[in-house]
Design a protein around this motif. Structure first.
Motif, PDB file in Angstrom:
ATOM      1  N   TYR A  54      80.412   5.339 -23.795  1.00 38.25           N
ATOM      2  CA  TYR A  54      80.379   5.717 -25.206  1.00 38.25           C
ATOM      3  C   TYR A  54      79.494   6.941 -25.373  1.00 38.25           C
ATOM      4  O   TYR A  54      78.352   6.955 -24.904  1.00 38.25           O
ATOM      5  N   ASN A  56      77.621   9.032 -28.251  1.00 41.25           N
ATOM      6  CA  ASN A  56      77.234   8.836 -29.654  1.00 41.25           C
ATOM      7  C   ASN A  56      76.781  10.141 -30.281  1.00 41.25           C
ATOM      8  O   ASN A  56      76.120  10.951 -29.622  1.00 41.25           O
ATOM      9  N   ASN A  67      71.650   0.558 -30.730  1.00 37.84           N
ATOM     10  CA  ASN A  67      72.574   1.671 -30.912  1.00 37.84           C
ATOM     11  C   ASN A  67      72.104   2.595 -32.024  1.00 37.84           C
ATOM     12  O   ASN A  67      71.429   2.171 -32.948  1.00 37.84           O
ATOM     13  N   PRO A  68      72.518   3.865 -31.967  1.00 36.20           N
ATOM     14  CA  PRO A  68      72.203   4.752 -33.082  1.00 36.20           C
ATOM     15  C   PRO A  68      73.148   4.493 -34.239  1.00 36.20           C
ATOM     16  O   PRO A  68      74.171   3.838 -34.079  1.00 36.20           O
ATOM     17  N   GLY A  70      75.803   6.108 -37.079  1.00 35.93           N
ATOM     18  CA  GLY A  70      76.785   7.183 -36.977  1.00 35.93           C
ATOM     19  C   GLY A  70      77.880   6.895 -35.974  1.00 35.93           C
ATOM     20  O   GLY A  70      78.007   5.812 -35.429  1.00 35.93           O
ATOM     21  N   PHE A  72      80.861   7.640 -32.791  1.00 36.38           N
ATOM     22  CA  PHE A  72      80.874   7.572 -31.327  1.00 36.38           C
ATOM     23  C   PHE A  72      82.298   7.846 -30.846  1.00 36.38           C
ATOM     24  O   PHE A  72      83.261   7.793 -31.620  1.00 36.38           O
ATOM     25  N   SER A 105      86.614   8.210 -36.805  1.00 39.41           N
ATOM     26  CA  SER A 105      86.529   8.420 -38.253  1.00 39.41           C
ATOM     27  C   SER A 105      85.935   7.192 -38.926  1.00 39.41           C
ATOM     28  O   SER A 105      85.953   6.093 -38.390  1.00 39.41           O
ATOM     29  N   GLN A 107      82.946   6.259 -39.473  1.00 36.93           N
ATOM     30  CA  GLN A 107      81.788   5.632 -38.819  1.00 36.93           C
ATOM     31  C   GLN A 107      80.487   6.317 -39.179  1.00 36.93           C
ATOM     32  O   GLN A 107      79.500   6.209 -38.465  1.00 36.93           O
TER      33      GLN A 107
END
Lengths: 172, 332
Positions: A54, A56, A67-68, A70, A72, A105, A107
Motif C-alpha cells: 500500500y 499512502n 495508518n495515516p 487520507g 492510498f 477516490s 478516501q
C-alpha cells in the motif's frame, strides 16, 4: 474480480498523465484509439493474488503505529513505474490500455491524485513477500525496504521528507 | 463512495496456479514445451516465454541471487560505507525461512495446516537498499543489450501466498483481513489466546526481526541527494547529458533516461529502448560518471557514519542477532 478503476475528468487527467510522463498514443482513426484507465490497485487488471504493498498519500506520526489518514493505492508484485503502465493485449491500438495510477477516490486527502512521487508512507500486507520502494522508476536510485515483519495495519514513513520519493517497487 | 472492503481471505483471484496448473508444471519439468500459463502479475518487458509455474524447494538457486557488490558492469566492485549497516537479501532469506517455520508450528498449535512456499526462488534485482548496480541508473551493458532499461524476467513464477480461511487469517495476523484497515480479530480462537499480531507477529518477535532500519535508509537516501549538489557530480551529469545529446537523445540525467522510450508490456523490448540504454552506458563510461559519483557519495557517507556511529553500530548488531536467532530456530 473487483471493479475499482476510476475515471476522472479527462481534461485534468490527460494533463496530469502527460506531466507524469505517460505517452498517450492515438491511432489515425479515433475508433482504434488507445484507451486510458485510472486505477488505484494494479490487481484491477493484473491476475493477482492477495498480499499488497500500500502506498499512502500521508505519513504517520511514527512508523509502526497505525495508518495515516487520507487515501492510498495498492500494488501487487513488480511495478516498473508508479506513474502507470501501458499494456498491449493484442498488439493493436484498440487492444492497448494506458493504466494511470491514482490514489483511491472518496478516501480523503490525496484521493484521485497521481501516485508517483506523491506518497509519504507504505504498508506491506503480504503474508509472505517483502517489498522495496525505489526512488526512481525502473528500480533505480536509492531503495527502501518495506518488509512484512510489521503488522499490515502499521505504516512505514518513506525516507524523503519532501514528496518526490516513490517511482517504482519490486518484490524484495 | 464505496469504502475499500477487506479482501475475502481464502478466495484467490484468477491466475493462482490451481491443480491443473501444477500438473502442467510437472509436465513442463518433464521437458514438454507448453504455451502461455498466465503469469502471476510479473511484467515481462522482454516479451519472453512466461515463467514456469509451481516453484519447488529445488528451484532455490543461490547463484541467481543479487550481489551486495556488483561483479559486472560500470559499478563493479563499488561499495558505500553505509552498506554494512543495512540488511541484505541473504539476511532476509534466513530470517524469513525461520519465521515461516515458526509460523507453521504456531498455526499447527491452533489446528491449522499452512503450506508456505520456499524462500529464495524469486530474488530481487538488488541485495540491499543501496542498490549499487542501478543506483546511478543502469550500469550493466550486457543487460542493456538484452533488456534495455529493464531487468531480466523471473525464470520461475513468483509463488502465491498460502490459501487461508478467515479463521486462519485471524490467527496468523491478529486481524480479520489482509488490508490495513481490517478490524482486529477476537482475542482467542477456540479458547486459545492469539498472540499479538498473530502467529506472524510472534515469529518475528521471537527472532528479533522487527528492526527499524530508518536511520541507515534515510542516510543512504540523503547522501544520494547531497551528492547531486556537488560540483563534480553536476559536471559529470552535464558531460553525460552532452554525450547523450551527440548520440541523439535529449535527456538531463540518468534517471530521466529510464523514462525516455515509452514501454509497452506484452511487447518485446524495442530496439529503440535497447539503443538508448546502450548509449546511456557508453556515455557513462566515456565520462567516468559512475566512479565520480560514487567517490563523491563515499565521502559524504563516511561523514554520516562518523556522525551516527553508535546508533548505526547498534543497528548492525540487532541485525546480526536476528540472523543468528533465525539460524538457531532453523536448527530446531
Amino acid at each position: 474480480m473487483k471493479v475499482r478503476s476510476l475515471r476522472t475528468r479527462m481534461g485534468a487527467t490527460a494533463a496530469a498523465a502527460a506531466a507524469a510522463g505517460i505517452t498517450m498514443v492515438y491511432a489515425a482513426t479515433p475508433a482504434a484509439a488507445v484507451t486510458t484507465q485510472y486505477v488505484s490497485d494494479n490487481c484491477d487488471y493484473r491476475n493477482c493474488t492477495e498480499g499488497d504493498l500500500y502506498m499512502n498519500y500521508h505519513s504517520v506520526a511514527s512508523s509502526g503505529n497505525g495508518n495515516p489518514s487520507g487515501s492510498f493505492a495498492a500494488f501487487y508484485g513488480n511495478q516498473y513505474n508508479h506513474a502507470g503502465e501501458t499494456i498491449s493485449y493484442n498488439g493493436t491500438d484498440a487492444g492497448t490500455v494506458n493504466y494511470v495510477f491514482v490514489f483511491a477516490s472518496g478516501q480523503g486527502d490525496g484521493s484521485g491524485q497521481l501516485v508517483k512521487n506523491n506518497a509519504a508512507s507504505a504498508n506491506n500486507c503480504s503474508t509472505v513477500d517483502g517489498y522495496r520502494v525505489y526512488y526512481n522508476s525502473g528500480y533505480a536510485g536509492h531503495s527502501q525496504s518495506i518488509p512484512h515483519y510489521w503488522s499490515c495495519a502499521s505504516s512505514t514513513n518513506l525516507d524523503a521528507t519532501l514528496k518526490n520519493n516513490n517511482a517504482s517497487s519490486h518484490f524484495a | 463512495m464505496p469504502r475499500r472492503t477487506s479482501r475475502e481471505p481464502g478466495r484467490l483471484r484468477p491466475g493462482t496456479p490451481g491443480p491443473l496448473a501444477r500438473s502442467l508444471a510437472a509436465l513442463a519439468g518433464a521437458g514438454l514445451a507448453l504455451t502461455a500459463l498466465t503469469g502471476c502479475g510479473d511484467t515481462d518487458p522482454a516479451g519472453q516465454a512466461p515463467p514456469r509455474a509451481g516453484a519447488a524447494a529445488a528451484e532455490v538457486d543461490e547463484s541467481k541471487w543479487p550481489k551486495v557488490t556488483p561483479d559486472t558492469g560500470l559499478a563493479r566492485g563499488l561499495v558505500l560505507p553505509l552498506q554494512q549497516y543495512m540488511q541484505t537479501y541473504q539476511d532476509s532469506v534466513v530470517i524469513e525461512r525461520a519465521a515461516r517455520s515458526l509460523q507453521t508450528q504456531c498455526m499447527a498449535d491452533f489446528g491449522f495446516t499452512v503450506a508456505f512456499p520456499p524462500v529464495g526462488t524469486n530474488p530481487p534485482p538488488n541485495a540491499d537498499d543501496a542498490n549499487m548496480s542501478r543506483r546511478y541508473g543502469i550500469t550493466d551493458r550486457a543487460m542493456a543489450e538484452k533488456y534495455g532499461f529493464g531487468i531480466p524476467p523471473d525464470t520461475v513464477e513468483h509463488p502465491p501466498p498460502p490459501k487461508l480461511t478467515a479463521a486462519a487469517v485471524a490467527v496468523l495476523t491478529g486481524r480479520k483481513g489482509l488490508d490495513p484497515r481490517a478490524e482486529p480479530a477476537p482475542a482467542t480462537y477456540q479458547g486459545k489466546k492469539i498472540p499479538k499480531d498473530g502467529c506472524q507477529g510472534a515469529s518475528f518477535d521471537r527472532i528479533g526481526a522487527r528492526i527499524d532500519f530508518a536511520l541507515s535508509s534515510r542516510l543512504d537516501h540523503d547522501s544520494l541527494v547531497k551528492s547531486q549538489e556537488t560540483p563534480e557530480v553536476q559536471a559529470g551529469i552535464r558531460a553525460w547529458s552532452g554525450c547523450m545529446k551527440k548520440k541523439g537523445y535529449a535527456v538531463a540525467d540518468p534517471y530521466a533516461a529510464i523514462d525516455l522510450i515509452p514501454r509497452v508490456e506484452g511487447a518485446e523490448t524495442s530496439g529503440k529502448e535497447i539503443s538508448a540504454a546502450v548509449a546511456d552506458i557508453d556515455c557513462k563510461k566515456e565520462t567516468d560518471l559512475v566512479r565520480v559519483w560514487h567517490t563523491a557519495e563515499a565521502a559524504i557517507q563516511t561523514q554520516q557514519v562518523e556522525q551516527n556511529q553508535l546508533a548505526l553500530q547498534q543497528l548492525k548488531e540487532k541485525n546480526a542477532a536476528a540472523v543468528k536467532a533465525a539460524e538457531a530456530a532453523l536448527r530446531g
